[in-house]
Design an enzyme around this catalytic site. Sequence first.
Site, PDB file in Angstrom:
ATOM      1  N   HIS A  74      43.916  31.498  45.171  1.00 47.31           N
ATOM      2  CA  HIS A  74      44.484  32.773  44.739  1.00 47.31           C
ATOM      3  C   HIS A  74      43.393  33.651  44.145  1.00 47.31           C
ATOM      4  O   HIS A  74      42.864  33.375  43.069  1.00 47.31           O
ATOM      5  CB  HIS A  74      45.603  32.559  43.726  1.00 47.31           C
ATOM      6  CG  HIS A  74      46.281  33.842  43.338  1.00 47.31           C
ATOM      7  ND1 HIS A  74      46.948  34.620  44.265  1.00 47.31           N
ATOM      8  CD2 HIS A  74      46.366  34.504  42.150  1.00 47.31           C
ATOM      9  CE1 HIS A  74      47.433  35.686  43.661  1.00 47.31           C
ATOM     10  NE2 HIS A  74      47.083  35.652  42.386  1.00 47.31           N
ATOM     11  N   ASP A 111      46.552  29.799  49.483  1.00 48.65           N
ATOM     12  CA  ASP A 111      46.909  30.396  48.184  1.00 48.65           C
ATOM     13  C   ASP A 111      48.088  29.636  47.585  1.00 48.65           C
ATOM     14  O   ASP A 111      49.161  29.576  48.184  1.00 48.65           O
ATOM     15  CB  ASP A 111      47.273  31.870  48.381  1.00 48.65           C
ATOM     16  CG  ASP A 111      47.443  32.629  47.059  1.00 48.65           C
ATOM     17  OD1 ASP A 111      47.939  32.028  46.075  1.00 48.65           O
ATOM     18  OD2 ASP A 111      47.104  33.817  47.017  1.00 48.65           O
ATOM     19  N   SER A 143      46.274  40.629  43.668  1.00 45.37           N
ATOM     20  CA  SER A 143      47.509  39.963  43.260  1.00 45.37           C
ATOM     21  C   SER A 143      48.595  41.010  42.994  1.00 45.37           C
ATOM     22  O   SER A 143      48.923  41.789  43.889  1.00 45.37           O
ATOM     23  CB  SER A 143      47.237  39.066  42.056  1.00 45.37           C
ATOM     24  OG  SER A 143      48.297  38.182  41.831  1.00 45.37           O
TER      25      SER A 143
END
Length: 333
Positions: free
Chosen positions: A305, A278, A152
């Site tokens: 995600h 995502d 991320s």
Amino acid sequence: MSLDPARFRPPAPLRNAHVQSVLASSRFRKIFTRRVAADLIAGAQELILDGGEGVRLQGFLTLQNHLPQARGLAVLVHGWEGSVDSSYILATGARLLDAGFDVFRLHLRDHGDTHALNRDLFHSCRIDEVVAAVGNLARRVPHRALCVAGYSLGGNFALRVALRAPAADLGLRHVAAVCPVISPRAGLEAIEAAPWFYQHYFMHKWGRSLRRKQAIFPDAFHFSASELRAGVRGLTRALVDRYTEFDSLDAYLDGYSVAGDRLAGLQVPASILTAADDPVIPVEDFRTLSLPPQVRLSIAPWGGHCGFLAGLRLDGLAEAWVTEQLAEACPAD
């Protein structure tokens, strides 16, 4: 056998993007990953790294004992409001340790229990201190090859470290990024458009972090109750205006973007993994990237995600994929 994310097929109950995303950070997964990562945690040594200009960043080093000589040193970077003990970091670190890597789990500023280490507030454009800290680590820990992997926002940091690696003389062998933030502006809009619990989750963790920072440095910071309830956009704008050098929220978001052609000049070999579903990092951001030949982009049909959970034991494709990418770049003798 080489992993092909395009062929990733989780069981039917795990083919929902929100199920993947929520379970990836759940207490259930943490219980499992802490068992898997027992050796990684037990063997960890705390290091405080020099981030330049008085900045100090904390991390934990675990040395492997599976090979006569380590394949290399793998630096893992967590996501926004994550930590070195996040499930995805522990699961990936455990895999890399078993594969013969020495593993260093790095805390970004004001993450984990590091709020007192530095007076100034964390923001996502603080890339120079991360580059400097990785360089300091590389000088302090003997290694055959240096690699960085992140998830991320940590994946975004990893890619930006790679962009700066030649100028910083880091000698990076490979970088792996899972669901990295590509366009911060698009990511912010995606969080706002996602189901309510995403923004609630981030705001809860971020608010707790900011209150801790204020308690440690009460003369430097004050976050009002209304600001802490203003949503990700509102609170980000308030902090950018008051505690950064950026003239506007847009200028700040642009400051850590790697969208469009910003990775076109990347000289370090890199691998990028994302999921088509995502909910907070739009897949369109990846499809419009200009990438050099030594950068491989893989898009899985499912995964949410930073999830990519493959079964009911909540083990994931992502940690196996990161390990494969780095092991391929750093073969054992």
